[in-house]
Design an enzyme around this catalytic site. Sequence first.
Site, PDB file in Angstrom:
ATOM      1  N   ASP A 184      60.567  32.131  41.616  1.00 47.76           N
ATOM      2  CA  ASP A 184      61.343  33.383  41.912  1.00 47.76           C
ATOM      3  C   ASP A 184      62.319  32.653  42.912  1.00 47.76           C
ATOM      4  O   ASP A 184      62.544  31.498  42.997  1.00 47.76           O
ATOM      5  CB  ASP A 184      60.372  34.190  42.796  1.00 47.76           C
ATOM      6  CG  ASP A 184      59.781  33.620  44.335  1.00 47.76           C
ATOM      7  OD1 ASP A 184      60.272  32.326  44.445  1.00 47.76           O
ATOM      8  OD2 ASP A 184      58.988  33.994  44.761  1.00 47.76           O
ATOM      9  N   ASP A 207      53.511  39.224  37.757  1.00 43.93           N
ATOM     10  CA  ASP A 207      53.056  38.062  38.562  1.00 43.93           C
ATOM     11  C   ASP A 207      52.406  38.925  39.896  1.00 43.93           C
ATOM     12  O   ASP A 207      52.679  39.968  40.032  1.00 43.93           O
ATOM     13  CB  ASP A 207      53.901  37.155  38.942  1.00 43.93           C
ATOM     14  CG  ASP A 207      54.821  37.827  40.160  1.00 43.93           C
ATOM     15  OD1 ASP A 207      55.674  38.555  39.954  1.00 43.93           O
ATOM     16  OD2 ASP A 207      54.428  37.239  41.561  1.00 43.93           O
ATOM     17  N   CYS A 238      31.870  39.644  31.295  1.00 42.72           N
ATOM     18  CA  CYS A 238      32.648  38.571  31.468  1.00 42.72           C
ATOM     19  C   CYS A 238      32.237  37.215  30.886  1.00 42.72           C
ATOM     20  O   CYS A 238      31.116  36.810  31.335  1.00 42.72           O
ATOM     21  CB  CYS A 238      33.103  38.381  32.825  1.00 42.72           C
ATOM     22  SG  CYS A 238      34.327  37.184  32.867  1.00 42.72           S
ATOM     23  N   CYS A 250      33.432  34.437  31.387  1.00 38.79           N
ATOM     24  CA  CYS A 250      33.989  33.236  31.738  1.00 38.79           C
ATOM     25  C   CYS A 250      33.045  32.048  32.422  1.00 38.79           C
ATOM     26  O   CYS A 250      31.904  32.507  32.635  1.00 38.79           O
ATOM     27  CB  CYS A 250      34.941  33.562  33.202  1.00 38.79           C
ATOM     28  SG  CYS A 250      34.178  33.755  34.556  1.00 38.79           S
ATOM     29  N   CYS A 272      30.819  33.420  35.357  1.00 35.57           N
ATOM     30  CA  CYS A 272      29.835  34.498  35.212  1.00 35.57           C
ATOM     31  C   CYS A 272      28.666  33.887  34.266  1.00 35.57           C
ATOM     32  O   CYS A 272      27.695  34.523  34.030  1.00 35.57           O
ATOM     33  CB  CYS A 272      30.560  35.719  34.443  1.00 35.57           C
ATOM     34  SG  CYS A 272      31.612  36.585  35.554  1.00 35.57           S
ATOM     35  N   HIS A 291      37.196  33.285  38.462  1.00 32.09           N
ATOM     36  CA  HIS A 291      36.955  34.535  37.747  1.00 32.09           C
ATOM     37  C   HIS A 291      37.880  35.581  37.882  1.00 32.09           C
ATOM     38  O   HIS A 291      38.213  36.187  36.702  1.00 32.09           O
ATOM     39  CB  HIS A 291      35.443  35.218  38.255  1.00 32.09           C
ATOM     40  CG  HIS A 291      35.236  36.478  37.846  1.00 32.09           C
ATOM     41  ND1 HIS A 291      34.740  36.906  36.703  1.00 32.09           N
ATOM     42  CD2 HIS A 291      35.378  37.654  38.287  1.00 32.09           C
ATOM     43  CE1 HIS A 291      34.744  38.193  36.444  1.00 32.09           C
ATOM     44  NE2 HIS A 291      35.177  38.882  37.565  1.00 32.09           N
TER      45      HIS A 291
END
Lengths: 366, 366
Positions: free
Chosen positions: B90, B263, B301, B303, B306, B332
């Site tokens: 940015d 973002d 989930c 991931c 998890c 996560h």
Amino acid sequence: MLNFEVLQMDGKARRGRLQTTHQMVETPVFMPVGTQATVKTLTPEDLQEIGVQIILSNTYHLYLRPGAELIERAGGLHRFMNWPGSILTDSGGFQVFSLSKLRQISDEGVYFNSHIDGSRHFLTPEKVMEIEISLGADIAMCFDECPPYPCTYQEASRAVERTSQWARRCQAAHHQEGQALFGIVQGSVFPELRRQSARELVDLNFPGYAIGGVSVGEPKEEMYRAVEITAPLLPDEKPRYLMGVGEPEDLLEGVARGIDMFDCVLPTRLARHGTAYTHQGKITLRNATYAEDFSPVDEECPCYVCQNYSRAYIRHLIKAGEILALRLLSYHNVYFLAKLMENIRSAIEKGQFTDFYQKFYQQYKF
Amino acid sequence: MLNFEVLQMDGKARRGRLQTTHQMVETPVFMPVGTQATVKTLTPEDLQEIGVQIILSNTYHLYLRPGAELIERAGGLHRFMNWPGSILTDSGGFQVFSLSKLRQISDEGVYFNSHIDGSRHFLTPEKVMEIEISLGADIAMCFDECPPYPCTYQEASRAVERTSQWARRCQAAHHQEGQALFGIVQGSVFPELRRQSARELVDLNFPGYAIGGVSVGEPKEEMYRAVEITAPLLPDEKPRYLMGVGEPEDLLEGVARGIDMFDCVLPTRLARHGTAYTHQGKITLRNATYAEDFSPVDEECPCYVCQNYSRAYIRHLIKAGEILALRLLSYHNVYFLAKLMENIRSAIEKGQFTDFYQKFYQQYKF
């Protein structure tokens, strides 16, 4: 189950193999400390990548939070924290005497106040065995009395007697398939008491022995001497564990005196203070001198951190208060000790331990 | 270099592909924020495992610490932080107006005091371009004036004019192979000003456009309306980026209005507060209700976190003040948003975005 074998010796240094319920552990070994069911900032996968085979976790802390029953209901400590390797739990003896408040000690056990919320607790050898069985580590430690340094001969003597009594009670209370119970030798800096303690515990025929009451503030020479006196009194065929040690040089000195196992919070604690081990000694990355140092933490280190990040980047993370700094330095410091032990094992195998020992001291600055 | 292609549309939702100097980015995409050259607690390897293709880093923060010259000497931001994917920086416009102190703004630029040490700084469009070129991101943003919410029509109007002037100066000052410069549309909640800002910036023919001045405290309805008005005014063939957004529902609403890039600091910030995204809505793992909940954070989930840890374990880590809690929850939460975007892309490809949108709202509780 526990099976220990000394594969090779080089002077007093021992190259061994310790089979626990969960994993074969190559010795001499350094156990990183996962006080609260986590080796601070690291995952089990990180530890495996580093080559860690066994970790230590603290019974005192886990008993107070989240509680041993909760961990038992989770399926034990291995499952709770998702660690597939070996675990050793200490007995809380050291913590009760160093962390807790308003202690009242008797032959029966210890009253103390939690350092977290002030709540009152009573631990006995039997209760500690119950807790350690709930946690379900591969190796449990006997509840011992660990006197401070310095202490009088009389104080040390009483602690030795109590530690022996409690060891008998622990042994009587401990019946747990798959978990080995180690005895802890006390005796402070008094050779006669170390000998008495070792003799009384060896009589109980534990599958392994620890040297406790060291690394409690005494000069390093005193610690080395206590190890020198005690180690030869322990059975050759059983693992010997030096509690709460140590620094790289202490690991070398311990191995040189016949020690097989070590644990210490230093690698992760130093990381939280921005300090890293290197082959040239410790460096404090917070210092301005590293601001534009784009070389790795340790040129000779093949770890993930040293392969991927610069001192300047890690210093920036420290200055900016970024957690990744602690994570990267914890990884590197634990790796440094794991790799040191691997190199020590390899040196013993080749009969070159003395050579390795001397080279370490030539390079490492204090 | 920058190349953008809209592969498919479903209503106003766009499935695209953005080729940057470092990596092909599948859009719509969520960019996790690495404010100080690190996505808090996570390594680049974690981000890649999660499926992150592009991250945002903050020019304002890096300019103040460790300094753009240092990062340039390190070989640029990618190399400094060891991130091989794409980076967008940015311009610091938002931070100068939200974080810094004793601001003095003129057409020339902005004087302000550092939020770190109070030191005085002066940023101009030309200076910001110099800094962003030193950082070396794939995408740089123009220096803009981002007024607060609420603000008067007059304040918003002046900010639009200044943002257009500064955009021209940024464009004139920005000559950097391999780095694309995006314009930022301002105009607050005023449709007429949004239209003016979009028109003036589109005239400058940037390779991509952001909608700024949103997510600054206005009600969500206002934000959605600003996007609804602005997005259609931007060229179809160029990427559209909604700055500082957002929550899972905001990502859906943005995509539904033709946004390609987002973002937000929320996934890592929520993690630090012990909050996790789940398909059923956000949960606060610190709460006692999870003390003995041995199920994963989110049953649906896939991931790493998890698959390997329970709510009870993560709650224990939070209560015990363990950094691993923040690391696991950051992982996560970032995964949750990355996976949401992947599912959104897949829904657009199949022409089922509306269906996906409705199902999300049926399941997700606020």
